[in-house]
Scaffold this motif. Sequence first.
Motif, mmCIF file in Angstrom:
data_model
loop_
_atom_site.group_PDB
_atom_site.id
_atom_site.type_symbol
_atom_site.label_atom_id
_atom_site.label_comp_id
_atom_site.label_asym_id
_atom_site.label_seq_id
_atom_site.Cartn_x
_atom_site.Cartn_y
_atom_site.Cartn_z
ATOM 1 N N THR A 58 -7.422 2.934 -2.899
ATOM 2 C CA THR A 58 -6.337 3.169 -3.855
ATOM 3 C C THR A 58 -5.598 1.885 -4.226
ATOM 4 O OG1 THR A 58 -4.690 3.611 -2.115
ATOM 5 C CG2 THR A 58 -6.008 5.476 -2.881
ATOM 6 N N PHE A 59 -5.909 0.762 -3.546
ATOM 7 C CA PHE A 59 -5.267 -0.505 -3.879
ATOM 8 C C PHE A 59 -5.770 -1.013 -5.226
ATOM 9 C CE2 PHE A 59 -3.819 -0.497 0.361
ATOM 10 C CZ PHE A 59 -2.946 -1.553 0.557
ATOM 11 N N GLY A 86 0.792 -1.208 0.000
ATOM 12 C CA GLY A 86 0.000 0.000 0.000
ATOM 13 C C GLY A 86 0.831 1.267 0.000
ATOM 14 N N SER A 87 0.162 2.389 -0.257
ATOM 15 C CA SER A 87 0.822 3.682 -0.356
ATOM 16 C C SER A 87 1.202 4.216 1.026
ATOM 17 C CB SER A 87 -0.118 4.675 -1.039
ATOM 18 O OG SER A 87 -1.222 4.953 -0.184
ATOM 19 N N MET A 88 2.002 5.264 1.012
ATOM 20 C CA MET A 88 2.375 5.909 2.265
ATOM 21 C C MET A 88 1.149 6.461 2.971
ATOM 22 S SD MET A 88 4.644 6.712 4.452
ATOM 23 C CE MET A 88 6.206 6.471 3.576
ATOM 24 N N ASN A 89 0.211 7.057 2.204
ATOM 25 C CA ASN A 89 -0.997 7.596 2.828
ATOM 26 C C ASN A 89 -1.819 6.497 3.479
ATOM 27 O OD1 ASN A 89 -0.412 10.215 2.091
ATOM 28 N ND2 ASN A 89 -1.681 10.189 0.254
ATOM 29 N N PHE A 90 -1.892 5.329 2.822
ATOM 30 C CA PHE A 90 -2.616 4.207 3.429
ATOM 31 C C PHE A 90 -1.939 3.792 4.724
ATOM 32 C CE2 PHE A 90 -2.910 -0.303 4.311
ATOM 33 C CZ PHE A 90 -4.287 -0.483 4.391
ATOM 34 N N CYS A 91 -0.641 3.675 4.710
ATOM 35 C CA CYS A 91 0.096 3.248 5.909
ATOM 36 C C CYS A 91 -0.107 4.217 7.069
ATOM 37 C CB CYS A 91 1.578 3.095 5.590
ATOM 38 S SG CYS A 91 1.948 1.725 4.458
ATOM 39 N N ARG A 95 -1.877 -5.011 4.956
ATOM 40 C CA ARG A 95 -0.440 -5.259 4.960
ATOM 41 C C ARG A 95 -0.061 -6.688 4.605
ATOM 42 N NH1 ARG A 95 1.332 -1.184 9.902
ATOM 43 N NH2 ARG A 95 1.546 0.623 8.530
ATOM 44 N N GLU A 106 -8.455 5.431 1.800
ATOM 45 C CA GLU A 106 -7.122 5.084 1.312
ATOM 46 C C GLU A 106 -7.063 3.642 0.816
ATOM 47 O OE1 GLU A 106 -4.722 7.016 0.643
ATOM 48 O OE2 GLU A 106 -5.691 8.795 1.500
#
Length: 292
Positions: free
Chosen positions: A210-211, A6-11, A88, A207
């Motif tokens: 976005t996957f 996943g993206s940084m925003n998701f994390c 994750r 978020e």
Amino acid sequence: MREGKGSMNFCVAYDKVMARWPADREEISVRTAFGETVVNVCGPRDGAPLLLLPGGGGATSASWFANAAELARTHRVHAVDLIGEPGRSVRDTECPLRTVDHLTAWLDELVGALLHDMGAAPAARIHLGGHSYGGWIALQYALHAPERVSRLFLLDPTKCFSGFRTAYLLRAGSMMLRRSPRRLRAFLEWETGGVPLDHDWLRLQEEAGTFPLVRPVTGPAPEPEALRALELPVLVLLAERSRAHDARRVAARAATLLPRAEVTVLPDVSHHALPHTDPAELNRRLTGFLAA
């Protein structure tokens, strides 16, 4: 080949919700034939093992933020990020989950590894619970391996006892075809009836959108004969205001088919927000059932 997490925003959004879990939470990773499964664990090591499966569409293990602390008072809680769903966990694209048999084989590996980590006997049983799509997976696993499950709870489970409402499928399908944070938020606001939603949870759902789309493993409802043969104690809690299905119809069918079921329709609760709409009442029901 293994997919990313996943993206940084998701994390960032994921970590913000997970910060509301108990302080003793640890994140572990379990390698299986189908990929790397991330499990968030908390509670006493000698507590009864409890495995929690989230809903689909990006619910993730973080969705149990309002329940984990209470459940972890007496249980060793294991909350899973589903392989192939946002989260994750990392799926192995050369050995993807495609069938119900794959799902149950994955859970066989996962349950075995988690019990081993606790130092439990190989024949030990787990408590198992799931919300929405996670409820369908949990029920499929209980039917596959009833000797490994001691108690089962299902929170507004989908496709277990009845199909989806047409309006829900149409709105969900339209949202998935042109996913965006705005459209996902609008869908959740429609399903939950416009009630105020937890800000951190809603941000994580946005978020998760976005996957890349991965077709989830699906299948029909279990056969009535299989449900009638399930001798486990089962708690079914349904959302009165669920737009996913007719809660009263699901309740009647579950009570008819499951020989040891306790079935309740919770008032003023929607499908997607059920785990955290009234956590005190939900946690009371869950802990009472698991302790019986």
